[in-house]
Write a protein that holds these residues in place. Structure first.
Motif, short mmCIF file in Angstrom:
data_model
loop_
_atom_site.label_atom_id
_atom_site.label_comp_id
_atom_site.label_asym_id
_atom_site.label_seq_id
_atom_site.Cartn_x
_atom_site.Cartn_y
_atom_site.Cartn_z
N LEU A 557 -18.71 -35.71 -55.80
CA LEU A 557 -19.68 -35.00 -54.98
C LEU A 557 -19.53 -35.49 -53.54
CD1 LEU A 557 -22.15 -33.08 -54.82
CD2 LEU A 557 -23.59 -35.09 -55.20
N ARG A 558 -19.14 -34.58 -52.65
CA ARG A 558 -18.91 -34.94 -51.25
C ARG A 558 -19.95 -34.35 -50.30
NH1 ARG A 558 -15.37 -39.04 -52.11
NH2 ARG A 558 -13.46 -38.37 -53.17
N ASP A 559 -20.94 -33.62 -50.82
CA ASP A 559 -21.93 -32.94 -50.00
C ASP A 559 -22.90 -33.98 -49.40
OD1 ASP A 559 -24.03 -31.44 -48.93
OD2 ASP A 559 -23.77 -29.84 -50.41
N GLU A 560 -22.71 -34.31 -48.13
CA GLU A 560 -23.53 -35.35 -47.49
C GLU A 560 -24.98 -34.92 -47.35
OE1 GLU A 560 -21.98 -37.01 -43.98
OE2 GLU A 560 -19.95 -37.33 -44.76
N THR A 561 -25.23 -33.63 -47.24
CA THR A 561 -26.62 -33.15 -47.15
C THR A 561 -27.39 -33.49 -48.41
OG1 THR A 561 -25.92 -31.32 -45.71
CG2 THR A 561 -28.08 -31.12 -46.78
N VAL A 562 -26.77 -33.24 -49.56
CA VAL A 562 -27.40 -33.56 -50.84
C VAL A 562 -27.59 -35.06 -50.98
CG1 VAL A 562 -27.08 -33.53 -53.35
CG2 VAL A 562 -26.58 -31.48 -52.00
N ILE A 563 -26.53 -35.83 -50.69
CA ILE A 563 -26.57 -37.29 -50.86
C ILE A 563 -27.61 -37.91 -49.94
CG2 ILE A 563 -25.24 -39.42 -50.65
CD1 ILE A 563 -22.75 -37.79 -51.42
N ASN A 564 -27.61 -37.51 -48.67
CA ASN A 564 -28.58 -38.06 -47.73
C ASN A 564 -30.01 -37.68 -48.10
OD1 ASN A 564 -26.62 -39.35 -46.19
ND2 ASN A 564 -26.32 -37.58 -44.84
N GLY A 565 -30.18 -36.47 -48.64
CA GLY A 565 -31.51 -36.04 -49.08
C GLY A 565 -32.04 -36.92 -50.20
N ILE A 566 -31.18 -37.27 -51.14
CA ILE A 566 -31.58 -38.14 -52.25
C ILE A 566 -31.94 -39.53 -51.71
CG2 ILE A 566 -30.70 -39.36 -54.28
CD1 ILE A 566 -29.08 -36.83 -54.93
N LYS A 567 -31.09 -40.06 -50.82
CA LYS A 567 -31.33 -41.40 -50.28
C LYS A 567 -32.66 -41.45 -49.52
CE LYS A 567 -27.87 -43.17 -48.04
NZ LYS A 567 -26.67 -43.26 -47.17
#
Length: 771
Positions: A557-567
């Protein structure tokens, strides 16, 4: 599409029929049949003649040996050492069921109802003097049965045959080890290996090692995934490759030595628990009495050798491999180990572990045996007619030599075997096969098992690797499946899991779906298998062809929007719990709009292996990887937040120590009340301040953590492995649990038991003060 399926199914049946032709069929005894097929058969004259001749037990023990084989196998089970309620369950067994079941044991003529296995560490494995059938049918055992069933379903316990628990204990697994379970389904040994890796790692940290659990049959991979899912581990990869052709993942050029990645997949430990004729499981699978014949073991011998040799090929120098079977047949046991040692020369040694687990009764491996075929008994390969040598191989004999070799001037491994000049004398193997272990049923009221511990001292001889490749190719042509080789369907029925319990959601969740444009089938593979079962037809699902047919690839998973949203939403700091590079998904979990449905978390070790697999062309067919950590929610409340992913129940224990947001602390009263009610309005909490805190959380996924009354209001509370928490959903006016009804019931039971223990302790204290 229909015609294509029939063609592939016919091809598979033809290949299986061809493999059956390679197995010699002995004469059938009258004892193998019964006019009343419903009456259980517990004898086979061929079986008795065979093992009497092989002298696996002394003559004076024969009656005891046969008597125990005709009795049902007692149930055995193991408490998950990493489970949150490990100590609670052990105490319940010791202080509750050992006493409450005693009357039933006396009535059955047994001295004890249940008892811990004396050789298993920390009283975590237990033996019952009741069979699984008795536990299910006997009404007085109903409470015990419900206890076993519930704790097994939620992952706190594993029902597993006692002898099946032995191999992982001799493997000497450390938390930083890379472990390969070559023929892993149905998965109880894999579960055990994961327990060992996690149990010996630092509290609150993920182990540096991992387990690769492999099985050739992708349907059995479903069962393996279902079993191991209960471990809640990020350090597991399930693969669907032929064990004898397990991929050699190696880059052409070694990577730089920054220790951030690996350039070759080698293992510190290998468990090679091979498919076998399975007569060690007669007590659990009495149908084997009817279909047993010596040809089953002969037909599997070659496959077992190449599986073991492949395991040694991917084992690191200095590493350890276990070769094991649930067969008592020396052709599948000592003969295979002897052939391994001959092929490997001085590069592999048989380890003496007789001093380990002293309370486990085991017998040394045999030094001599004979080979049986439809032509009769053979003491030496030179006695085998040329017409029979396709089915009777020289590697089956103690010397492993042909007539020409045995009369020649020694062999390249030194004078390791000897043959008497008397043609009628039996061969005696001079290899140290006494270091192998034979576990016989009448020694400790178990099943039968064979174990050999091998240590790789140096690289295998180069010429042997080339021989392996040629033999592997030959084996591929003759063996279509590890499950059907000899005219007998070969299984590993050790763990007590039922394959029919695997649900469609388990399959689809782990990527076992047909791509939309795949013409193989209009229905999923599980639906097809279930229809065949309903029709009473043996399960013969067409084999998948090609690299990714029926199996979706893993993608990072490379989608930074998704990852940053989770963080941001859960307050996770990347330096303490890195997400980027550790989150993966299946491309089946990506919608046409590019939205991800499920996200899995992988440990660093698994991440490195994934990257290596990608770089060398994806030779590993990955059925499941990592731990499902996040799942997409379509609720309207998610639209207002930067994160639309909830934390899964299995992922919660791993991520909770690193969360700083969306956490609600509750006392026992409110915690149990929510579990019982499933949903509570903020105004209805017993402690008003908990409802107020809940109202302040952001809409969406959150976690409720159980704390003592004294801790309430002193947040944040440091969490650890003993912390009890559940996933919840915070709505506009209420809080709802996000766990299954079964999990709720189990948790309520455990909390009630703890409350009783506290109450009893307080009463004892008050009584002591009064006295």
């Amino acid at each position: 599409m229909g015609r294509g399926r029939r063609h592939r199914g016919t091809s598979k049946r033809n290949q299986i029929e061809k493999s059956k032709e390679n197995v010699q069929r002995p004469l059938k005894s009258d004892a193998s049949f019964d006019s009343n097929f419903q009456k259980p058969i517990s004898s086979n004259l061929d079986f008795e003649e065979y093992y009497k001749e092989q002298r696996i037990v002394k003559a004076k023990e024969w009656d005891s040996f046969m008597e125990i084989l005709r009795k049902p196998l007692p149930a055995a089970f193991r408490v998950n050492s990493n489970g949150q309620f490990c100590d609670d369950l052990r105490l319940k067994l010791e202080n509750d069921f050992m006493e409450s079941l005693q009357a039933e044991a006396v009535e059955s003529g047994e001295s004890e109802a249940i008892k811990p296995l004396p050789w298993y560490p920390k009283n975590l494995a237990w033996h019952s003097n009741f069979s699984r059938k008795e536990i299910r049918k006997n009404q007085t055992l109903e409470r015990f049965h419900e206890f076993l069933k519930l704790e097994t379903e939620v992952g706190n316990m594993t029902r597993q045959e006692s002898v099946s628990m032995v191999p992982p204990l001799f493997l000497d697994v450390h938390p930083d080890h890379f472990v390969l379970d070559m023929c892993a389904a149905p998965g109880s040994k894999t579960f055990q290996l994961l327990e060992i890796i996690h149990e010996s790692s630092e509290p609150g940290s993920l182990p540096n090692g991992m387990v690769v659990a492999n099985d050739v049959d992708y349907k059995r991979c479903n069962l393996l995934i279902h079993q191991t899912k209960r471990t809640c581990t990020t350090n597991l990869m399930v693969t669907n490759n032929e064990g004898q052709h397990f991929p050699n993942c190696k880059t052409k050029e070694a990577s730089d030595t920054n220790h951030q990645s690996i350039d070759q997949l080698l293992f510190d430990r290998v468990l090679c628990d091979v498919p076998c004729s399975g007569d060690g499981t007669l007590r659990k699978a009495p149908d084997i009495w009817r279909r047993w014949n010596s040809g089953s073991g002969n037909g599997l011998h070659s496959l077992q050798v190449v599986l073991a040799m492949r395991g040694l090929s991917v084992l690191k120098v200095g590493g350890r491999m276990i070769y094991s079977t649930c067969s008592m047949n020396p052709i599948e046991d000592e003969a295979v180990v002897a052939e391994i040692l001959r092929r490997c020369g001085c590069s592999v040694e048989l380890v003496d572990v007789s001093h380990k687990l002293p309370e486990l009764i085991r017998r040394p491996g045999l030094k001599k045996w004979k080979v049986h075929d439809r032509g009769g008994w053979y003491r030496s390969y030179k006695d085998v007619p040329k017409s029979q040598r396709d089915g009777v191989l020289k590697s089956m004999f103690p010397s492993g030599k042909s007539d020409k070799e045995s009369t020649g001037g020694g062999d390249r491994y030194g004078d390791m075997t000897s043959i008497s000049s008397d043609e009628s004398a039996e061969e005696v193997c001079d290899l140290p096969l006494e270091r192998c272990m034979r576990i016989l049923p009448h020694d400790q009221n178990t099943g039968g098992f064979f174990i050999a511990v091998l240590h790789k001292v140096s690289p295998l001889p180069e010429f042997q690797e080339k021989i392996n490749q040629r033999r592997n190719f030959s084996t591929r042509k003759n063996i279509n499946s590890c499950e059907a080789v000899s005219g007998t369907v070969v299984t590993k029925p050790e763990e007590g899991a039922e394959e029919d319990t695997i649900l469609e959601e388990v399959v689809s969740e782990n990527g076992f779906e047909h791509p939309e444009n795949d013409n193989i089938s209009e229905v999923g593979i599980v639906e097809l298998a279930q229809k065949l079962d309903d029709m009473g037809v043996r399960r013969e699902v067409p084999a998948m062809q090609g690299k990714w047919k029926g199996l979706y690839p893993v993608v990072f998973l490379r989608d930074e929007t998704v990852i940053n949203g989770i963080k941001t939403f859960y307050g996770i700091k990347d330096e303490s719990f890195p997400l980027y590079g550790h989150l993966v998904t299946r491309n089946s979990d990506i919608s046409s709009h590019g939205n991800v449905k499920r996200i899995y978390y992988v440990s660093k070790a698994v991440k490195d292996v994934l990257e290596l697999n990608f770089s060398v062309g994806k030779p590993l067919k990955i059925s499941s990887v990592g731990l499902k950590m996040f799942e997409k929610q379509s609720a309207k409340e998610c639209e207002a937040n930067c994160c639309s992913f909830r934390i899964t129940s299995e992922g919660l224990p791993v991520i909770l120590p690193y969360m700083t947001k969306q956490i609600l602390y509750a006392t026992m009263a409110d915690f149990k009340n929510l579990l019982q009610q499933k949903s509570i309005k903020f105004l209805d909490f017993i402690h008003p301040q908990i409802g107020e805190k809940a109202a302040e959380l952001a809409l969406g996924s959150c976690v409720m953590v159980l704390v003592d009354d004294t801790q309430l209001g002193s947040e944040p509370v440091k969490v650890n492995s003993s912390t009890i928490a559940i996933g919840c959903w915070k709505g506009k006016a209420s809080l709802t649990v996000m766990v299954t009804t079964l999990d709720c019931h189990q948790l309520i039971q455990r909390l009630s038991d703890r409350s009783k223990e506290v109450e009893n302790a307080e009463n004892c204290f008050k009584t002591a003060e009064t006295d």
